[in-house]
Scaffold this active site. Structure first.
Site, mmCIF file in Angstrom:
data_model
loop_
_atom_site.group_PDB
_atom_site.id
_atom_site.type_symbol
_atom_site.label_atom_id
_atom_site.label_comp_id
_atom_site.label_asym_id
_atom_site.label_seq_id
_atom_site.Cartn_x
_atom_site.Cartn_y
_atom_site.Cartn_z
ATOM 1 N N THR A 70 115.441 5.133 -5.527
ATOM 2 C CA THR A 70 116.538 6.030 -5.866
ATOM 3 C C THR A 70 117.554 5.194 -6.620
ATOM 4 O OG1 THR A 70 116.195 7.166 -3.771
ATOM 5 C CG2 THR A 70 118.233 7.651 -4.946
ATOM 6 N N CYS A 75 105.532 2.160 -6.097
ATOM 7 C CA CYS A 75 106.932 1.754 -6.047
ATOM 8 C C CYS A 75 107.788 2.999 -5.908
ATOM 9 C CB CYS A 75 107.337 1.044 -7.327
ATOM 10 S SG CYS A 75 106.633 -0.581 -7.463
ATOM 11 N N GLN A 98 122.325 7.047 -4.576
ATOM 12 C CA GLN A 98 121.905 6.782 -3.207
ATOM 13 C C GLN A 98 122.826 7.473 -2.207
ATOM 14 O OE1 GLN A 98 121.271 2.532 -3.059
ATOM 15 N NE2 GLN A 98 119.271 2.751 -4.022
ATOM 16 N N GLU A 150 102.309 1.772 -0.502
ATOM 17 C CA GLU A 150 101.815 0.415 -0.662
ATOM 18 C C GLU A 150 102.807 -0.566 -0.046
ATOM 19 O OE1 GLU A 150 100.243 0.103 -4.696
ATOM 20 O OE2 GLU A 150 100.609 -2.056 -4.581
ATOM 21 N N GLY A 209 116.084 9.716 -1.541
ATOM 22 C CA GLY A 209 114.994 8.848 -1.106
ATOM 23 C C GLY A 209 114.034 9.615 -0.208
#
Ligand code: NAG
Ligand code: ZN
Length: 439
Positions: free
Chosen positions: A297, A294, A302, A328, A307
């Site tokens: 940010t 997982c 942001q 993933e 990120g």
């Protein structure tokens, strides 16, 4: 002619009965005043006798879901829910069914004179439950229905305060119910413990004393640091981090079994401490060589390039491990945007670097060599080349074509990116978790 009872909100009782879970209706969004087709996820009564509706906007991300009042609905355009084994239900047929039912239940003068259309067919049209239990069997949210029950489709936390920032959550997260009823949950920005009031937080801070995340600081350059946290050794922290992250990640389901994961928390330093800006988690042992489980940010940080920095860091770890990594799946919508941007920049940078000093003439670089240079999996490299429209079929083989335009664009975009991960500042040795038996 209009003799319908109203329920105190200006919406007739009949129409109120059509506003069932799963029904679709145009909704006027308060933030923009636009009319957008929405699906009713839930409803709840208000103290003034009116009702509120929890709306998912069709084709929009769930983070925009919200409670709206009935005057934001265009009740002339309700579409009733469809189920797998039935045709769409027309509102008229639905009303007839409902009024028949209501005639039995409600002797309090409910008028059905408006449902003049009496030829209700007797095909098994469904009457959706008026107070349904569980998620509706239809709708655009169905991809989550296996893992989510009805409740988790609705945001439960009003706001969080963390350090200097107030944030409004995007998704459900299983914080204790008694905290969800509060207007704000207070979160210690260093240990991530959640508290019910600012006073509790103040008292906590007297004891907490932390001014950075737990674990080992494995990277520091200027004011950016990264801490590695073992989900088994720092279980409380890891669980609190997962709870916090779930507020902003839709598909994440891990909250309690954090043992198999490592957490990489990126911080920004100022005189008051090392403040978390984002993190990613990673399985200690991944059969697929996933290098990120997982990634998030925090919304208050942001649009500052963190990120990308987190993604860059995850590939640096893969490089030290000597592996090709990949995140993933599924990626969130925002996650995919960040990865697309990182991958595009990385692939272009590698191609341009190679062209500046080719080892062969004519220059020849295979996809696999590109994967090795970038520690990226082949499918991600190929999808990026396709996305950038760089692969062309020429005289029986695939070639990569770089136009001067693309090279210029890339140089400009790299010029804007001042902060990069610098491998010289990483102090980290990968552990071989498979040798340790149990972590
Ligand atoms: C961290 O450093 C960058 C420049 O390297 C600067 O722009 C940024 O404001 C700094 N952040 C803080 C919180 O001081
Ligand atoms: Zn604390």
């Amino acid at each position: 002619m209009k003799s319908e009872l109203t329920n105190g909100s200006g919406i007739s009782n009949k129409i109120a009965l059509l506003l069932v879970e799963g029904a679709r209706v145009p909704v006027r969004k308060r933030s923009t005043d636009d009319w957008i087709e929405g699906e009713i996820v839930a409803k709840r009564p208000l103290e003034n006798g009116k009702q509120e509706f929890y709306i998912h906007y069709i084709d929009y991300n769930k983070r925009l879901d919200e409670w709206v009042s009935d005057d934001q609905l265009d009740v002339n355009k309700i579409k009733l829910p469809q189920t797998k084994n039935s045709r769409p239900v027309s509102p008229t047929a639905m009303l007839n069914k409902v009024s028949r039912k209501r005639k039995i239940e409600d002797t309090n003068g409910y008028s059905s004179s408006h449902s003049a259309n009496s030829d209700t067919d007797d095909s098994p049209t469904i009457v959706p439950p008026i107070v349904p239990a569980g998620p509706p069997s239809t709708g655009s949210l169905s991809q989550n229905q296996n893992t989510y029950d009805g409740l988790t489709r609705i945001k439960n936390v009003q706001q969080i305060e963390m350090g200097k920032a107030r944030m409004t959550p995007w998704y459900f997260s299983p914080y204790p119910q008694e905290l969800c009823n509060l207007p704000v949950i207070y979160i210690c920005e260093f240990c991530l413990k959640y508290l019910k009031s600012s006073n509790c937080l103040k008292r906590h801070k007297l004891k907490c004393k932390l001014y950075h995340p737990p674990g080992n600081e494995i990277y520091r350059k200027n004011n950016i640091s990264v801490f590695e946290i073992d989900g088994r050794k720092n279980k409380n922290y890891a669980q609190n981090l997962c709870l916090l992250a779930k507020l902003f990640l839709d598909h994440k389901t891990l909250y309690y079994d954090t043992d198999p994961f490592l957490f990489y928390v990126m911080t920004e330093y100022d005189q008051f401490g090392l403040h978390m800006v984002g993190y990613f988690s990673k399985e200690k042992e991944s059969s697929e060589d996933y290098n990120v489980a997982c990634i998030l940010t925090l919304p208050c940080h942001q649009k500052k390039g963190y990120g990308r920095l987190l993604i860059e860091f995850s590939y640096l770890l893969s490089q030290v491990e000597g592996k090709l990594g990949s995140p993933e799946k599924p990626l969130s919508d925002l996650g995919l945007l960040s990865y697309r941007s990182y991958w595009s920049n990385a692939v272009l940078e590698a191609l341009i670097q190679y062209l500046d000093s080719p080892t062969e003439s004519p220059p020849s670089l295979t996809i696999l060599e590109l994967c090795d240079r970038l520690c990226m999996k082949k499918e991600d490299v190929i999808s990026t080349l396709q996305h950038l429209n760089l692969i062309h079929y020429y005289k029986g083989q695939y070639i990569i074509c770089l136009s001067n335009e693309i090279i210029d664009q890339h140089r400009k975009s790299m010029f804007r990116r001042k902060v990069r991960i610098d491998e010289k500042y990483l102090q980290w040795q990968p552990k071989d978790w498979s040798k340790r038996g149990k972590w």
